[in-house]
Design a protein around this motif. Structure first.
Motif, PDB file in Angstrom:
ATOM      1  N   LYS A 171       9.610   8.304  -2.371  1.00  0.00           N
ATOM      2  CA  LYS A 171       9.213   8.433  -3.768  1.00  0.00           C
ATOM      3  C   LYS A 171       8.126   7.422  -4.059  1.00  0.00           C
ATOM      4  O   LYS A 171       7.845   6.520  -3.251  1.00  0.00           O
ATOM      5  CB  LYS A 171      10.403   8.210  -4.699  1.00  0.00           C
ATOM      6  N   PHE A 172       7.511   7.558  -5.220  1.00  0.00           N
ATOM      7  CA  PHE A 172       6.526   6.596  -5.707  1.00  0.00           C
ATOM      8  C   PHE A 172       6.915   6.194  -7.120  1.00  0.00           C
ATOM      9  O   PHE A 172       7.390   7.022  -7.909  1.00  0.00           O
ATOM     10  CB  PHE A 172       5.118   7.201  -5.735  1.00  0.00           C
ATOM     11  N   TYR A 173       6.707   4.929  -7.420  1.00  0.00           N
ATOM     12  CA  TYR A 173       6.834   4.464  -8.796  1.00  0.00           C
ATOM     13  C   TYR A 173       5.429   4.304  -9.363  1.00  0.00           C
ATOM     14  O   TYR A 173       4.599   3.588  -8.800  1.00  0.00           O
ATOM     15  CB  TYR A 173       7.606   3.150  -8.854  1.00  0.00           C
ATOM     16  N   VAL A 174       5.174   4.982 -10.477  1.00  0.00           N
ATOM     17  CA  VAL A 174       3.831   5.067 -11.034  1.00  0.00           C
ATOM     18  C   VAL A 174       3.821   4.447 -12.432  1.00  0.00           C
ATOM     19  O   VAL A 174       4.708   4.736 -13.236  1.00  0.00           O
ATOM     20  CB  VAL A 174       3.374   6.545 -11.129  1.00  0.00           C
ATOM     21  N   PRO A 175       2.849   3.591 -12.739  1.00  0.00           N
ATOM     22  CA  PRO A 175       2.786   3.008 -14.089  1.00  0.00           C
ATOM     23  C   PRO A 175       2.721   4.088 -15.162  1.00  0.00           C
ATOM     24  O   PRO A 175       1.960   5.044 -15.054  1.00  0.00           O
ATOM     25  CB  PRO A 175       1.493   2.175 -14.052  1.00  0.00           C
ATOM     26  N   SER A 176       3.516   3.926 -16.209  1.00  0.00           N
ATOM     27  CA  SER A 176       3.526   4.924 -17.280  1.00  0.00           C
ATOM     28  C   SER A 176       2.223   4.948 -18.055  1.00  0.00           C
ATOM     29  O   SER A 176       1.975   5.883 -18.821  1.00  0.00           O
ATOM     30  CB  SER A 176       4.691   4.667 -18.239  1.00  0.00           C
ATOM     31  N   GLY A 194      -3.542   8.351  -0.751  1.00  0.00           N
ATOM     32  CA  GLY A 194      -4.520   7.394  -0.272  1.00  0.00           C
ATOM     33  C   GLY A 194      -3.832   6.401   0.627  1.00  0.00           C
ATOM     34  O   GLY A 194      -2.594   6.323   0.680  1.00  0.00           O
ATOM     35  N   LEU A 195      -4.618   5.646   1.368  1.00  0.00           N
ATOM     36  CA  LEU A 195      -4.102   4.558   2.194  1.00  0.00           C
ATOM     37  C   LEU A 195      -4.837   3.287   1.827  1.00  0.00           C
ATOM     38  O   LEU A 195      -6.059   3.294   1.695  1.00  0.00           O
ATOM     39  CB  LEU A 195      -4.292   4.836   3.692  1.00  0.00           C
ATOM     40  N   LYS A 196      -4.094   2.197   1.655  1.00  0.00           N
ATOM     41  CA  LYS A 196      -4.727   0.915   1.366  1.00  0.00           C
ATOM     42  C   LYS A 196      -3.918  -0.195   2.007  1.00  0.00           C
ATOM     43  O   LYS A 196      -2.708  -0.060   2.218  1.00  0.00           O
ATOM     44  CB  LYS A 196      -4.869   0.681  -0.131  1.00  0.00           C
ATOM     45  N   PHE A 197      -4.577  -1.292   2.301  1.00  0.00           N
ATOM     46  CA  PHE A 197      -3.922  -2.415   2.957  1.00  0.00           C
ATOM     47  C   PHE A 197      -3.188  -3.264   1.938  1.00  0.00           C
ATOM     48  O   PHE A 197      -3.711  -3.580   0.864  1.00  0.00           O
ATOM     49  CB  PHE A 197      -4.949  -3.274   3.696  1.00  0.00           C
ATOM     50  N   SER A 198      -1.959  -3.642   2.265  1.00  0.00           N
ATOM     51  CA  SER A 198      -1.157  -4.508   1.411  1.00  0.00           C
ATOM     52  C   SER A 198      -1.167  -5.924   1.965  1.00  0.00           C
ATOM     53  O   SER A 198      -0.731  -6.151   3.110  1.00  0.00           O
ATOM     54  CB  SER A 198       0.284  -4.001   1.329  1.00  0.00           C
ATOM     55  N   ASP A 199      -1.663  -6.871   1.176  1.00  0.00           N
ATOM     56  CA  ASP A 199      -1.648  -8.266   1.600  1.00  0.00           C
ATOM     57  C   ASP A 199      -0.221  -8.791   1.737  1.00  0.00           C
ATOM     58  O   ASP A 199       0.068  -9.634   2.591  1.00  0.00           O
ATOM     59  CB  ASP A 199      -2.421  -9.134   0.599  1.00  0.00           C
ATOM     60  N   VAL A 200       0.675  -8.302   0.891  1.00  0.00           N
ATOM     61  CA  VAL A 200       2.059  -8.776   0.919  1.00  0.00           C
ATOM     62  C   VAL A 200       2.765  -8.325   2.194  1.00  0.00           C
ATOM     63  O   VAL A 200       3.410  -9.118   2.885  1.00  0.00           O
ATOM     64  CB  VAL A 200       2.824  -8.276  -0.323  1.00  0.00           C
ATOM     65  N   TYR A 201       2.639  -7.039   2.524  1.00  0.00           N
ATOM     66  CA  TYR A 201       3.337  -6.497   3.687  1.00  0.00           C
ATOM     67  C   TYR A 201       2.507  -6.578   4.963  1.00  0.00           C
ATOM     68  O   TYR A 201       3.026  -6.291   6.041  1.00  0.00           O
ATOM     69  CB  TYR A 201       3.754  -5.051   3.420  1.00  0.00           C
ATOM     70  N   GLN A 202       1.243  -6.932   4.821  1.00  0.00           N
ATOM     71  CA  GLN A 202       0.352  -7.063   5.964  1.00  0.00           C
ATOM     72  C   GLN A 202       0.303  -5.790   6.811  1.00  0.00           C
ATOM     73  O   GLN A 202       0.309  -5.818   8.042  1.00  0.00           O
ATOM     74  CB  GLN A 202       0.745  -8.257   6.822  1.00  0.00           C
ATOM     75  N   ARG A 203       0.253  -4.669   6.127  1.00  0.00           N
ATOM     76  CA  ARG A 203       0.085  -3.388   6.796  1.00  0.00           C
ATOM     77  C   ARG A 203      -0.446  -2.370   5.789  1.00  0.00           C
ATOM     78  O   ARG A 203      -0.393  -2.595   4.576  1.00  0.00           O
ATOM     79  CB  ARG A 203       1.381  -2.894   7.420  1.00  0.00           C
ATOM     80  N   VAL A 204      -0.932  -1.274   6.307  1.00  0.00           N
ATOM     81  CA  VAL A 204      -1.466  -0.216   5.456  1.00  0.00           C
ATOM     82  C   VAL A 204      -0.312   0.575   4.856  1.00  0.00           C
ATOM     83  O   VAL A 204       0.626   0.976   5.565  1.00  0.00           O
ATOM     84  CB  VAL A 204      -2.388   0.713   6.271  1.00  0.00           C
ATOM     85  N   ASP A 231      -4.640   3.837  -9.578  1.00  0.00           N
ATOM     86  CA  ASP A 231      -3.940   3.577  -8.328  1.00  0.00           C
ATOM     87  C   ASP A 231      -2.635   2.898  -8.681  1.00  0.00           C
ATOM     88  O   ASP A 231      -1.991   3.224  -9.661  1.00  0.00           O
ATOM     89  CB  ASP A 231      -4.821   2.708  -7.432  1.00  0.00           C
ATOM     90  N   TRP A 232      -2.255   1.955  -7.902  1.00  0.00           N
ATOM     91  CA  TRP A 232      -1.121   1.082  -8.186  1.00  0.00           C
ATOM     92  C   TRP A 232       0.226   1.793  -8.155  1.00  0.00           C
ATOM     93  O   TRP A 232       1.229   1.224  -8.540  1.00  0.00           O
ATOM     94  CB  TRP A 232      -1.291   0.375  -9.534  1.00  0.00           C
ATOM     95  N   SER A 233       0.299   3.035  -7.734  1.00  0.00           N
ATOM     96  CA  SER A 233       1.606   3.658  -7.524  1.00  0.00           C
ATOM     97  C   SER A 233       2.227   3.029  -6.285  1.00  0.00           C
ATOM     98  O   SER A 233       1.571   2.850  -5.271  1.00  0.00           O
ATOM     99  CB  SER A 233       1.479   5.167  -7.364  1.00  0.00           C
ATOM    100  N   GLN A 234       3.494   2.694  -6.380  1.00  0.00           N
ATOM    101  CA  GLN A 234       4.164   1.942  -5.324  1.00  0.00           C
ATOM    102  C   GLN A 234       5.063   2.855  -4.503  1.00  0.00           C
ATOM    103  O   GLN A 234       5.944   3.520  -5.057  1.00  0.00           O
ATOM    104  CB  GLN A 234       5.001   0.807  -5.922  1.00  0.00           C
ATOM    105  N   PRO A 235       4.859   2.901  -3.176  1.00  0.00           N
ATOM    106  CA  PRO A 235       5.705   3.747  -2.332  1.00  0.00           C
ATOM    107  C   PRO A 235       7.065   3.090  -2.109  1.00  0.00           C
ATOM    108  O   PRO A 235       7.180   1.899  -1.928  1.00  0.00           O
ATOM    109  CB  PRO A 235       4.914   3.838  -1.027  1.00  0.00           C
ATOM    110  N   CYS A 236       8.099   3.929  -2.139  1.00  0.00           N
ATOM    111  CA  CYS A 236       9.462   3.460  -1.846  1.00  0.00           C
ATOM    112  C   CYS A 236      10.023   4.331  -0.734  1.00  0.00           C
ATOM    113  O   CYS A 236      10.201   5.541  -0.938  1.00  0.00           O
ATOM    114  CB  CYS A 236      10.319   3.560  -3.102  1.00  0.00           C
ATOM    115  N   ILE A 239       8.521  -0.547  -1.296  1.00  0.00           N
ATOM    116  CA  ILE A 239       8.574  -1.222  -2.596  1.00  0.00           C
ATOM    117  C   ILE A 239       9.566  -0.476  -3.489  1.00  0.00           C
ATOM    118  O   ILE A 239       9.206   0.481  -4.166  1.00  0.00           O
ATOM    119  CB  ILE A 239       7.175  -1.278  -3.237  1.00  0.00           C
ATOM    120  N   CYS A 240      10.809  -0.880  -3.453  1.00  0.00           N
ATOM    121  CA  CYS A 240      11.875  -0.214  -4.199  1.00  0.00           C
ATOM    122  C   CYS A 240      12.480  -1.196  -5.211  1.00  0.00           C
ATOM    123  O   CYS A 240      13.685  -1.479  -5.169  1.00  0.00           O
ATOM    124  CB  CYS A 240      12.931   0.326  -3.254  1.00  0.00           C
TER     125      CYS A 240
END
Length: 242
Positions: A171-176, A194-204, A231-236, A239-240
């Protein structure tokens, strides 16, 4: 508006979860140049019910097609009980996807005249626009979408072979804020992976990018292709938080 009842929702979500560990299945289900198309009615449905800063987009499979399912959240970030669930199928675009980014600049000119009306100071300053979350820059959106198109299947292959699909998004959590477009006349929202690099998780990580389109309200006979890209939708997972 296409919707599921509770039983259909449960079956679609379960089928996606059961498919995540098999690369050949995912490869057949997800052309990386396909998108989701949400109607204004579907967006209004979520907007009327959602009580949280985010809403949820569940992944599912229905009639051998990948779908996204819209779910409102309560003020505690939990799924709200509803009688129906709007969904959208992953499909090929019917026309070119035009992204237009409009930036406004403010030029402030200052001039000082002496008492005898002679210029004693003259300067100007350019103030540049500031983008606030969740609006993302168009270049970043294009890069993320193109990376998904070119590398999406490679991402899935690694996740399936090395991690047995356990890290693939459910699922994704998306800002309202995505439910509140900055101008009237919303006709639909295109959602692209889309694919983007996460500095926190150090992976795409994957994301969903929302592109809003509007009707021409001035009756000029044309459709405005000005879009707002989010953007900014968070994959779970991973990111849950909710």
């Amino acid at each position: 508006m296409t919707t599921f009842n509770q039983e259909q929702y449960n079956l679609a979500v379960e089928e996606w979860m059961n498919s995540c560990g098999t690369y050949s299945t995912i490869q057949n289900l997800i052309p990386t140049n396909y998108v989701f198309n949400l109607s204004a009615d579907q967006i209004d449905w979520v907007k009327e019910r959602n009580k949280c800063n985010d809403f949820c987009v569940d992944m599912g499979i229905y009639n051998d097609q990948v779908i996204i399912i819209l779910s409102p959240l309560n003020s505690d970030g939990q799924k709200m009980p509803v009688d129906e669930y709007p969904y959208s199928e992953l499909k090929e675009l019917q026309q070119d996807l035009r992204l237009v980014e409009t930036e406004e600049y403010t030029l402030v000119k200052n001039a000082v005249l002496s008492r005898d009306l002679r210029t004693i100071d003259d300067d100007s300053d350019m103030y540049f626009p500031v983008s606030n979350k969740p609006i993302m820059e168009q270049d970043k959106a294009i890069d993320a979408i193109e990376l998904w198109r070119n590398e999406g299947m490679t991402w899935f292959y690694r996740e399936c072979t090395e991690f047995q699909g356990t890290r693939i998004f459910r699922k994704f959590y998306v800002p309202s804020d995505n439910l509140n477009p900055p101008k009237p006349g919303l006709t639909n929202i295109i959602c692209s992976f889309g694919l983007k690099f996460s500095d926190v998780y150090q992976r795409v990580l994957p994301t969903l990018i929302f592109i809003s389109f509007y009707a021409d309200l001035e009756n000029t006979g044309s459709i405005q292709t000005i879009s707002n890209t989010y953007d900014w939708s968070q994959p779970c997972p991973p990111i849950c938080n909710i």
